[in-house]
Design a protein around this motif. Structure first.
Motif, PDB file in Angstrom:
ATOM      1  N   GLY A 119      42.614  30.550  45.426  1.00 57.41           N
ATOM      2  CA  GLY A 119      41.160  30.681  45.521  1.00 57.41           C
ATOM      3  C   GLY A 119      40.629  31.594  44.439  1.00 57.41           C
ATOM      4  O   GLY A 119      41.358  32.442  43.899  1.00 57.41           O
ATOM      5  N   ALA A 120      39.348  31.407  44.098  1.00 49.01           N
ATOM      6  CA  ALA A 120      38.690  32.271  43.124  1.00 49.01           C
ATOM      7  C   ALA A 120      37.253  32.508  43.545  1.00 49.01           C
ATOM      8  O   ALA A 120      36.589  31.607  44.062  1.00 49.01           O
ATOM      9  N   ILE A 121      36.802  33.734  43.327  1.00 50.22           N
ATOM     10  CA  ILE A 121      35.420  34.119  43.628  1.00 50.22           C
ATOM     11  C   ILE A 121      34.838  34.669  42.322  1.00 50.22           C
ATOM     12  O   ILE A 121      35.336  35.668  41.800  1.00 50.22           O
ATOM     13  N   GLU A 122      33.823  33.996  41.797  1.00 52.62           N
ATOM     14  CA  GLU A 122      33.219  34.446  40.524  1.00 52.62           C
ATOM     15  C   GLU A 122      32.066  35.384  40.809  1.00 52.62           C
ATOM     16  O   GLU A 122      31.132  35.021  41.526  1.00 52.62           O
ATOM     17  N   LEU A 123      32.117  36.568  40.217  1.00 47.98           N
ATOM     18  CA  LEU A 123      31.070  37.564  40.444  1.00 47.98           C
ATOM     19  C   LEU A 123      30.019  37.457  39.342  1.00 47.98           C
ATOM     20  O   LEU A 123      30.357  37.437  38.154  1.00 47.98           O
ATOM     21  N   VAL A 124      28.755  37.355  39.751  1.00 44.11           N
ATOM     22  CA  VAL A 124      27.673  37.198  38.760  1.00 44.11           C
ATOM     23  C   VAL A 124      26.542  38.189  39.059  1.00 44.11           C
ATOM     24  O   VAL A 124      26.416  38.717  40.153  1.00 44.11           O
ATOM     25  N   LYS A 125      25.699  38.372  38.040  1.00 43.51           N
ATOM     26  CA  LYS A 125      24.524  39.236  38.189  1.00 43.51           C
ATOM     27  C   LYS A 125      23.376  38.426  38.779  1.00 43.51           C
ATOM     28  O   LYS A 125      22.556  38.925  39.529  1.00 43.51           O
ATOM     29  N   ASP A 126      23.337  37.135  38.373  1.00 43.83           N
ATOM     30  CA  ASP A 126      22.229  36.275  38.792  1.00 43.83           C
ATOM     31  C   ASP A 126      22.797  34.935  39.244  1.00 43.83           C
ATOM     32  O   ASP A 126      23.342  34.180  38.428  1.00 43.83           O
ATOM     33  N   LYS A 127      22.661  34.664  40.523  1.00 44.78           N
ATOM     34  CA  LYS A 127      23.257  33.444  41.069  1.00 44.78           C
ATOM     35  C   LYS A 127      22.670  32.190  40.433  1.00 44.78           C
ATOM     36  O   LYS A 127      23.385  31.215  40.186  1.00 44.78           O
ATOM     37  N   ALA A 128      21.356  32.198  40.176  1.00 42.15           N
ATOM     38  CA  ALA A 128      20.699  30.979  39.697  1.00 42.15           C
ATOM     39  C   ALA A 128      21.115  30.648  38.266  1.00 42.15           C
ATOM     40  O   ALA A 128      21.445  29.505  37.948  1.00 42.15           O
ATOM     41  N   THR A 129      21.131  31.659  37.396  1.00 45.41           N
ATOM     42  CA  THR A 129      21.422  31.383  35.971  1.00 45.41           C
ATOM     43  C   THR A 129      22.916  31.533  35.663  1.00 45.41           C
ATOM     44  O   THR A 129      23.346  31.244  34.556  1.00 45.41           O
ATOM     45  N   ARG A 130      23.703  32.037  36.633  1.00 45.37           N
ATOM     46  CA  ARG A 130      25.131  32.344  36.437  1.00 45.37           C
ATOM     47  C   ARG A 130      25.344  33.474  35.426  1.00 45.37           C
ATOM     48  O   ARG A 130      26.457  33.647  34.909  1.00 45.37           O
ATOM     49  N   ALA A 131      24.277  34.208  35.108  1.00 47.78           N
ATOM     50  CA  ALA A 131      24.432  35.318  34.144  1.00 47.78           C
ATOM     51  C   ALA A 131      25.384  36.358  34.730  1.00 47.78           C
ATOM     52  O   ALA A 131      25.377  36.613  35.932  1.00 47.78           O
ATOM     53  N   ARG A 132      26.193  36.942  33.853  1.00 50.47           N
ATOM     54  CA  ARG A 132      27.186  37.913  34.305  1.00 50.47           C
ATOM     55  C   ARG A 132      26.724  39.326  34.021  1.00 50.47           C
ATOM     56  O   ARG A 132      25.815  39.544  33.220  1.00 50.47           O
ATOM     57  N   TYR A 133      27.383  40.252  34.652  1.00 51.43           N
ATOM     58  CA  TYR A 133      27.159  41.654  34.293  1.00 51.43           C
ATOM     59  C   TYR A 133      27.754  41.893  32.911  1.00 51.43           C
ATOM     60  O   TYR A 133      28.715  41.217  32.525  1.00 51.43           O
ATOM     61  N   PRO A 134      27.189  42.837  32.161  1.00 54.05           N
ATOM     62  CA  PRO A 134      27.786  43.138  30.857  1.00 54.05           C
ATOM     63  C   PRO A 134      29.256  43.545  31.035  1.00 54.05           C
ATOM     64  O   PRO A 134      29.608  44.142  32.058  1.00 54.05           O
ATOM     65  N   SER A 135      30.079  43.193  30.058  1.00 51.15           N
ATOM     66  CA  SER A 135      31.525  43.376  30.266  1.00 51.15           C
ATOM     67  C   SER A 135      31.903  44.856  30.432  1.00 51.15           C
ATOM     68  O   SER A 135      32.900  45.162  31.077  1.00 51.15           O
TER      69      SER A 135
END
Ligand code: PMP
Length: 453
Positions: free
Chosen positions: A378-394
Motif C-alpha cells: 500500500g501507499a499513501i501520498e501526502l499532499v498540500k492540496d488535494k485538488a491540485t495534488r500540489a506537494r509540500y516543498p521538499s
C-alpha cells in the motif's frame, strides 16, 4: 531497565558501524533505534517498546517473525552440512530440493534457477546471462538492457545501474554503459490530464521509442518490477503490461521481472507476474524466498533459454554462497509453510481485500492525495492540496516527519519522498490491520499538526 544497553549499542554504532542508505553524520549524532526481537508482525526495541512492523523487515517477512520451524531447519542443516559450494559439478540435497520446489510455484515453463546471495547479485547474474544468451544465439550485439526511472534493482554496480534512482547514479558515476532508462508508469505523479488507461499506453510506448532509438538489434532485455516497490508502490494502469508484452514480443527482446518485492505472495499471487498474467523470460527473487531469515536470492530462468545455455559450455559466473545449504533449507521450509498454511490464498481472499478497504478510508484525510495498493502493498501520498495534488516543498520532508511520528507511536511505515509505504508480513490478521490503520491515521493527524506549527 534497558537504558544502559541502548546507550552502549548506540556508542558502538557511532564508533564502528557504517549503515546502508544512512546519513552517517546524523546517525553518529543521534544513534540508531535498536531493534532486539520480533514475534508475528511485531517488533520490540531496546527500550521495550512494541512496534507493528508495517514494512515486513524490508519487504522480507512473508511468514512473520518467530517461526521455530525455520530455526530448526537451519540448525539441522548446520549440523549435517553447514557449507558446501555448488561450483564444479557438485551439489547437495537442500539446494536441489529447493530448485524443484521453486519450479512448482513459479510460472509455467520457468523450471530452472541460478542461486545467489541477494537480489542485487540476481540482477548482476541476469545482466551477464542475457548477454551470454544472445551471443550464443549469434546476436552478440544484443547487449543493452532497458530499465525504468525510479526502479530499484539493487546496490551493486550493475544493480544500481539497472535501478533508476538518480541519487544512486550521482554517487559512483552510474549507470555503467549499456543500461538505459525510460519513464515509470506513475499516473498519480506524472499522468497530468491523461486518463490512467491513456497514460498506461503512453508509458508502454516509451519502451518502443527507446528500442527504436537504441536499435532493436542492440537491445537484449527489458527489466521491470511488476509493481515498483521502493520507487513508491507504483501500480501501472491496466493498459500498461499488455502493451509492454506486445512490444517486447514484436522486437524479440527478453522480459525480466524483478520479483524481489512482488514475489512470494505480496500481491496475493505467488508472483507479481502471475498477478498481471505476464510471462517473463527471467525472474529475480530474494527477500520473501526465505522470509528474510537468512540471505538468499536467485534468478529463475525460462526453459527455452536454458536449452540455449546448455549448448554454450561454461558460464563463468557464480558466488561462494550460490545455493548455500543452510539458506536453501530455510527457504524450503518457508515455502512449505506458505503452501501448507495456504497463506497466499488467505491474503488474496481475506486479508488483502480488508487491508485495501481499510487503507482507502484514509483518503478522506486532509493530508492524503491518493491511497493505492494491491495485495499486501500500500501507499499513501501526502499532499498540500488535494485538488491540485500540489506537494509540500521538499525541505519540509513531510514523509520523514510522518515516519518519525509512526516510529514514536509504534508503527513502521517507510517514507519514499512524500509517499508512505506499507508492506506488512503476509500473516497479518484483520485485527492487526485495524491496529495498523488506526495508528496510521493518528500519525497523519500528528504530521498535519506539525506542518501547521
Ligand atoms: N530488486 C528489488 C525490487 C528490491 O527491492 C531489492 C532490495 N530492496 C533488490 C532488487 C536488491 O536486493 P538485495 O538488497 O537483496 O541485494
Amino acid at each position: 531497565a534497558n537504558n544502559s544497553n541502548t546507550q552502549q549499542w548506540q556508542a558502538m554504532s557511532r564508533d564502528h558501524h557504517l549503515a546502508p542508505f544512512s546519513d552517517f553524520k546524523q546517525l553518529a549524532e543521534k544513534g540508531p533505534r535498536i531493534i532486539t526481537r520480533g514475534e508475528g508482525v511485531h517488533l520490540w526495541d531496546s527500550e521495550g517498546n512494541k512496534i507493528l512492523d508495517g514494512m515486513a523487515g524490508l519487504w522480507c517477512l512473508a511468514i512473520g517473525y518467530g517461526r521455530e520451524e525455520l530455526v530448526e531447519a537451519a540448525s539441522k542443516q548446520m549440523r549435517e552440512l553447514p557449507f558446501y559450494n555448488t561450483f564444479f559439478q557438485t551439489a547437495h540435497p537442500p539446494v536441489l530440493e529447493l530448485a524443484k520446489a521453486l519450479a512448482e510455484v513459479t510460472p509455467a515453463g520457468m523450471n530452472h534457477v541460478f542461486f545467489t546471495g541477494s537480489g542485487s547479485e540476481g540482477n548482476d547474474t541476469m545482466l551477464r546471462m542475457v548477454r551470454h544468451y544472445w551471443a550464443l544465439k549469434g546476436k552478440p550485439n544484443k547487449k543493452v538492457v532497458i530499465a525504468r526511472e525510479n526502479g530499484y534493482h539493487g546496490s551493486t554496480v550493475a544493480g544500481a545501474s539497472l535501478g533508476g534512482m538518480k541519487g544512486m547514479h550521482e554517487q559512483g558515476d552510474l549507470p555503467i554503459p549499456g543500461i538505459v532508462h525510460i519513464a515509470q508508469p506513475y499516473w498519480f505523479g506524472e499522468g497530468g490530464e491523461m486518463t490512467p488507461e491513456a497514460f498506461g499506453i503512453w508509458a508502454a510506448d516509451e519502451l518502443e521509442k527507446k528500442i527504436l532509438e537504441v536499435g532493436e538489434d542492440k537491445v537484449a532485455a527489458f527489466i521491470a518490477e511488476p509493481i515498483q516497490g521502493a520507487g513508491g508502490v507504483i501500480i501501472p494502469p491496466d493498459s500498461y503490461w499488455p502493451r509492454v508484452r506486445e512490444i517486447l514480443a514484436k522486437h524479440d527482446i527478453l522480459f525480466v521481472a524483478d520479483e524481489v518485492i512482488c514475489g512470494f505472495g505480496r500481491t496475493g499471487e505467488w508472483f507479481g507476474s502471475d498477478f498481471y498474467g505476464n510471462t517473463p523470460d527471467m525472474m529475480t527473487i530474494a527477500k520473501g524466498l526465505t522470509s528474510g531469515y537468512v540471505p538468499m536470492g536467485g534468478l529463475v530462468v525460462r526453459d527455452e533459454i536454458v536449452q540455449v545455455l546448455n549448448e554454450g559450455g561454461d558460464f563463468n559466473h557464480g558466488f561462494t554462497y550460490s545455493g548455500h545449504p543452510v539458506a536453501a533449507a530455510v527457504a524450503l521450509e518457508n515455502i512449505r509453510i506458505l503452501r501448507e498454511e495456504k497463506i497466499i490464498e488467505r491474503v488474496r481472499e481475506e486479508t488483502a481485500p480488508y487491508l485495501q478497504k481499510r487503507l482507502r478510508e484514509l483518503a478522506d484525510h486532509p493530508l492524503v492525495g491518493e491511497v493505492r495498493g494491491v495485495g499486501m502493498l500500500g501507499a499513501i501520498e501526502l499532499v498540500k492540496d488535494k485538488a491540485t495534488r500540489a506537494r509540500y516543498p521538499s525541505d519540509k520532508s513531510v514523509g520523514m516527519i510522518c515516519r518519525g511520528h509512526c516510529f514514536d507511536n509504534g508503527l513502521i511505515m517507510r517514507a519514499v519522498g512524500d509517499t508512505m509505504i506499507i508492506s506488512p508480513p503476509l500473516v497479518i490478521s484483520k485485527s492487526e490491520i485495524d491496529e495498523l490503520v488506526e495508528k496510521a491515521r493518528k500519525c497523519l493527524d500528528l504530521t498535519a499538526r506539525a506542518l501547521l506549527t
